[in-house]
Every structure is written in structure tokens, then in C-alpha cells.
Design an enzyme around this catalytic site. Structure first.
Site, short mmCIF file in Angstrom:
data_model
loop_
_atom_site.label_atom_id
_atom_site.label_comp_id
_atom_site.label_asym_id
_atom_site.label_seq_id
_atom_site.Cartn_x
_atom_site.Cartn_y
_atom_site.Cartn_z
N GLY A 47 -28.63 -56.87 29.71
CA GLY A 47 -27.92 -58.06 29.31
C GLY A 47 -26.83 -58.44 30.29
N VAL A 72 -22.42 -59.24 30.95
CA VAL A 72 -21.06 -58.91 30.55
C VAL A 72 -20.18 -60.13 30.76
CG1 VAL A 72 -19.09 -57.38 30.89
CG2 VAL A 72 -21.41 -56.50 31.15
N LYS A 93 -20.30 -57.22 26.12
CA LYS A 93 -21.66 -56.94 26.61
C LYS A 93 -22.66 -57.61 25.67
CE LYS A 93 -22.95 -52.68 27.77
NZ LYS A 93 -23.47 -51.30 27.60
N ASP A 141 -27.56 -40.65 31.80
CA ASP A 141 -27.71 -41.73 32.80
C ASP A 141 -26.43 -41.90 33.60
OD1 ASP A 141 -29.08 -43.69 34.18
OD2 ASP A 141 -28.57 -45.29 32.77
#
Length: 488
Positions: A325, A327, A341, A439
Site C-alpha cells: 500500500g 504511506v 499506512k 522480514d
């Protein structure tokens, strides 16, 4: 700049050149450099100049030759310096927007020469001084925005002569004195915002604003009146006398009540903390429900405030885009700035699962080196998360920019590694149930103004149960950053 060379040739060309440039529209074209290098002020036939949403800096050049200019939009740049007095020579000017720059100094009295002006926006700058009385000579002024600055002094009474006024935004200044009694006469006024100033006096029945006018007068300490305008009701002298007489008798009751409230609040807080720690999951059934949870705010109000602050997530507020997406930067009432976000609207279960995984983790953990989540919205048409805005962005973006990378000397880099290590140590060992991020990469490490690192993006995070001794065989993360041990 190449554009500057083109404009110079048009304004200083050979005898066979015809100066016919009447419109310059370069909105959001990532232009950089000093504004005066464009030399558009020499194009005497200009009617419309739109250079908003760029990265132009420097001062506003003298514009005395642009007598035919009707619209000038320099908003959302990095301009500095003061507004030149030559702005008063733009006899045909109808619209002027300098919103969201770093312009300082005082409003020039020459603005009063702009007889055709109807739209004036100086919001979000660093202007000081008072509103010049000459501005009331702009008889057709419909939209006046001078909010988010350091203006002082009283509001000119003559503002009530703007019979065609639609919006007057003078909020978040240091204006003082009383509200002009002429303002309620503006029957075509849509919006009057005088909040967050130092205004005083009473707003009583004599202030009979039109029913079509939205009036905001809150957060003026010495202003009282109708609660409809966000004000505290005015106390009559008789009321104040009775209050003083009964103050002594009520003191004991108030102290007892305060102690009782303190005990109840303490018990309530401990209960909330207990059940929040026990809560381990955010239900995946939320697809069929619309949820808004924004801490320290009323959910519906905060949701609408975020939509207003980003103009329904307009691209001009976007500060970054990833696969999940975008920000957005949102400045809410009170001056607090947040990062929103906004997830892409895709019907993908893994995205939904990552969204709830991030909520599940960040609503439980508290650490200086982990980004702070203020709340979230899970709606059938809109899903977003509300964070603290970390000023310098990701470590990856800082390393990719040569100038920013030079600021990251070895001492700062070692400090960043230490911050990330502390965050991971907290997640793995210090929390009730270990949390694995899965991650960790440079684009998920954010740097604040002092180069303090914060770990972000917990969409792939996994909570390990104490009794579990097995690991998932599904590889997750980003290629190039996956731990080598997971491949063995």
C-alpha cells in the site's frame, strides 16, 4: 535547470521570436532549484502560473512586470524569505496561494492594491506580525487562509465588509482582542475558523451567524459563549458569587470524590492491562465487520479527521509506496503529525492476515526501538494503520541518496545496528511470548531526526508458543534478507 533556459529564450529571444507564453502549468513535476532561476517574471503576457507540489526553494522573485497575471500558485514547495512588496503590482491577480512553504516576515501592506483578488492562502508558513489593515481594500476576497502561523494583534473590524466572503481561516495564530461584531453580517460565509488563538470577550446573542455558516471558536482561553461554537458558557456575576460562597463547603466533597475516582481509574487501568495481555489474537472474522480503534481519540472523530487531513488520501500527501500500500502524512488538530499506512484494496487473504498480524503485535509490544501504533481502521472499503511519523524515513532510502548516506558515518551506523538488536532482543526474549519479525531489512528500519532506529512492518511476524518446538517450513521474508539457516 533546462526549463529556465527555455523561459529565458522566450523572454530574451531574437527579434523573430514571438512572446506568447500565457500559461505555465508544472504541478507536481519534481522541479528542483531556486525559483528565481525560472525567470518567469520576465514573461509579461503570463496569465496563469501553477508550480505547486514541487521542490523549488529560494525567495519569491520580483513580479512587477506580470500585470496580466491572474493566478499564481506556489504552494507545497520549500520557498523561504519574505513576500516581496512588488506583489502589489499584480493588478490583475485573482488567486494567490503560497500554502505550505517556509516563508517568513510580515504580510506586505501592498496586498491592498490587489483589487481583483478573491482567493488568498498563506497557511502553514512562518509569517509574523499583524494582519495589515490595507487588506480590507480587497473587496472581492472570498477565501482568506492565514492559519498555522505566528500572526499577532487584533482581527480588523473591516473584515466584515467582505460581503462575498465564503471562507475565513485564521486559526492557530496568536491573534488577540475581541471578535469583530461585523463578521455575523457575512451571510454568504460558509466557514469561519478562529480557533487556537488568544481571543477574548463574549459570544452572545448579538453574534447571530447564519445557519449555513460553520463556526469554530474553540481553544481561546478568554473567550466564552455558546457551546455550539466550541466555547465554555459565560458565568454571570451572580453565579460567580454563589460559586465562591459554596466553594469552601464543597471542598471536602470534591476531595473525597477525587480520591474515589483515582481508585476506580487505577483499578480500571489494571483490569484493561490484564485483559489486553491475555488477548492474543485479532479475529480474522473482521471482514464482515467495520472496526475503528484509534487510541486516545473518539474513533469516528479521528477517522473523519484523518480523511480531512489527507483530503481523502490525496496523492499530494503520499510520502511512500510499497507493495502492500501507500504511506500518507497527516497533520491532525493540535499539530501532531502521523503516518497513515493505507492498504491497497485487494481481495487477498494473505494481505488481510498480514494486516491483522501487524495489529496483533503492535498493540501488545512497547519499546523505544519499535514503531508506535496509535490505532487502525478495518472497513470494507478502507483499511489503514496509524503510526508515529518517523522523520527521516527508511534506512534504505537514506543509503540510496548519496548526500544522506554521507551523514551516516560509522558511529551512527553502529548505533543503528545496536537499536535494531535491542528491538529484536526485546521481541525474542523479554516479551511474554517470543515474537519473530521474519522480514528484517533496511526498508523496514526507520530513522528519526536523531538517527535513532525503529523496527517497523510486522505483517509477517509470528508469535511462538512456549510449548512449541517446531518451526514453519514455509519460507517468508524478502529474497536477499532471509536468514541462511532457514534454507538448511
Amino acid at each position: 535547470m533546462a526549463l529556465a533556459a527555455v523561459l529565458w529564450r522566450l523572454s530574451h529571444g531574437t527579434s523573430d521570436a514571438v512572446q506568447v507564453v500565457a500559461n505555465i502549468s508544472l504541478r507536481g513535476c519534481y522541479l528542483e532549484g531556486r525559483l528565481d532561476q525560472l525567470q518567469f517574471a520576465d514573461l509579461s503576457e503570463l496569465d496563469d502560473v501553477d508550480l505547486c507540489n514541487n521542490f523549488l526553494n529560494g525567495c519569491i522573485p520580483s513580479t512587477g512586470n506580470l500585470t496580466k497575471l491572474a493566478y499564481l500558485d506556489l504552494s507545497n514547495n520549500n520557498l523561504s524569505g519574505s513576500i516581496p512588496a512588488s506583489i502589489g503590482n499584480l493588478a490583475s491577480l485573482e488567486g494567490l496561494s503560497l500554502f505550505n512553504n517556509r516563508i517568513s516576515g510580515m504580510l506586505p501592506p501592498e496586498l491592498g492594491f490587489l483589487k481583483n483578488l478573491w482567493n488568498l492562502d498563506f497557511g502553514s508558513n512562518q509569517l509574523i506580525g499583524s494582519i495589515p489593515p490595507q487588506i480590507v481594500q480587497c473587496r472581492f476576497l472570498s477565501f482568506l487562509v492565514t492559519s498555522d502561523k505566528l500572526l499577532t494583534g487584533p482581527i480588523p473590524q473591516e473584515l466584515g465588509n467582505y460581503l462575498w466572503s465564503r471562507e475565513l481561516h485564521l486559526s492557530k495564530n496568536n491573534l488577540n482582542g475581541t471578535i469583530p461584531v461585523t463578521l455575523p453580517k457575512l451571510h454568504q460565509l460558509w466557514w469561519l475558523d478562529l480557533s487556537y488563538n488568544n481571543l477574548s470577550g463574549r459570544v452572545d446573542a448579538t453574534f447571530n451567524f447564519s445557519v449555513n455558516t460553520t463556526v469554530s471558536l474553540g481553544h481561546n482561553m478568554d473567550l466564552c459563549g455558546d457551546p455550539e461554537y466550541g466555547l465554555t458558557p459565560c458565568h454571570t456575576p451572580e453565579f460567580n458569587k454563589r460559586f465562591k460562597e459554596g466553594k469552601t463547603n464543597k471542598m471536602a466533597i470534591l476531595l473525597t470524590f477525587a480520591c474515589f475516582c483515582f481508585i476506580c481509574t487505577a483499578i480500571g487501568c489494571m483490569t484493561v492491562v490484564y485483559y489486553r495481555r491475555k488477548s492474543s489474537k485479532v479475529s480474522d472474522k473482521s471482514k464482515s465487520h467495520d472496526m475503528v480503534s484509534i487510541w486516545n481519540f473518539d474513533g469516528k472523530i479521528a477517522f473523519q479527521d484523518i480523511l480531512n487531513a489527507t483530503e481523502c488520501f490525496d496523492d499530494k500527501y503520499c510520502i511512500g509506496t510499497k507493495g502492500y500500500g501507500s504511506v500518507f502524512r497527516a497533520e491532525l488538530e493540535g499539530g501532531r503529525i502521523y503516518a497513515i499506512k493505507l492498504l491497497h484494496t485487494v481481495e487477498d487473504y494473505t494481505d488481510e492476515k498480514a494486516f491483522h498480524a501487524e495489529i496483533q503485535v503492535l498493540t501488545k509490544v512497547r519499546h523505544r526501538c519499535i514503531v508506535k501504533l496509535y490505532g487502525y481502521c478495518s472497513h470494507s472499503k478502507c483499511k489503514f494503520l496509524v503510526y508515529d511519523l518517523i522523520e527521516r524515513g527508511s534506512l534504505a532510502s537514506n543509503l540510496q541518496e548519496e548526500q544522506l548516506a554521507k551523514e551516516l558515518d560509522w558511529s551512527k551506523r553502529v548505533a543503528i545496528v545496536r537499536d535494531v538488536a535491542q528491538a529484536l532482543s526485546y521481541l525474542h526474549h523479554d516479551y511474554d511470548t517470543p515474537i519473530i519479525h521474519r522480514d528484517i531489512k533496511s526498508s523496514n528500519i526507520l530513522l528519526d531526526r536523531d538517527f535513532k532506529a525503529c523496527v517497523s512492518d510486522f505483517g509477517m511476524a509470528q508469535t511462538l508458543k512456549h510449548s512449541s518446538s517446531s518451526w514453519s517450513t514455509i519460507f517468508v521474508g524478502t529474497c536477499g534478507y532471509i536468514a541462511p539457516g532457514t534454507l538448511l
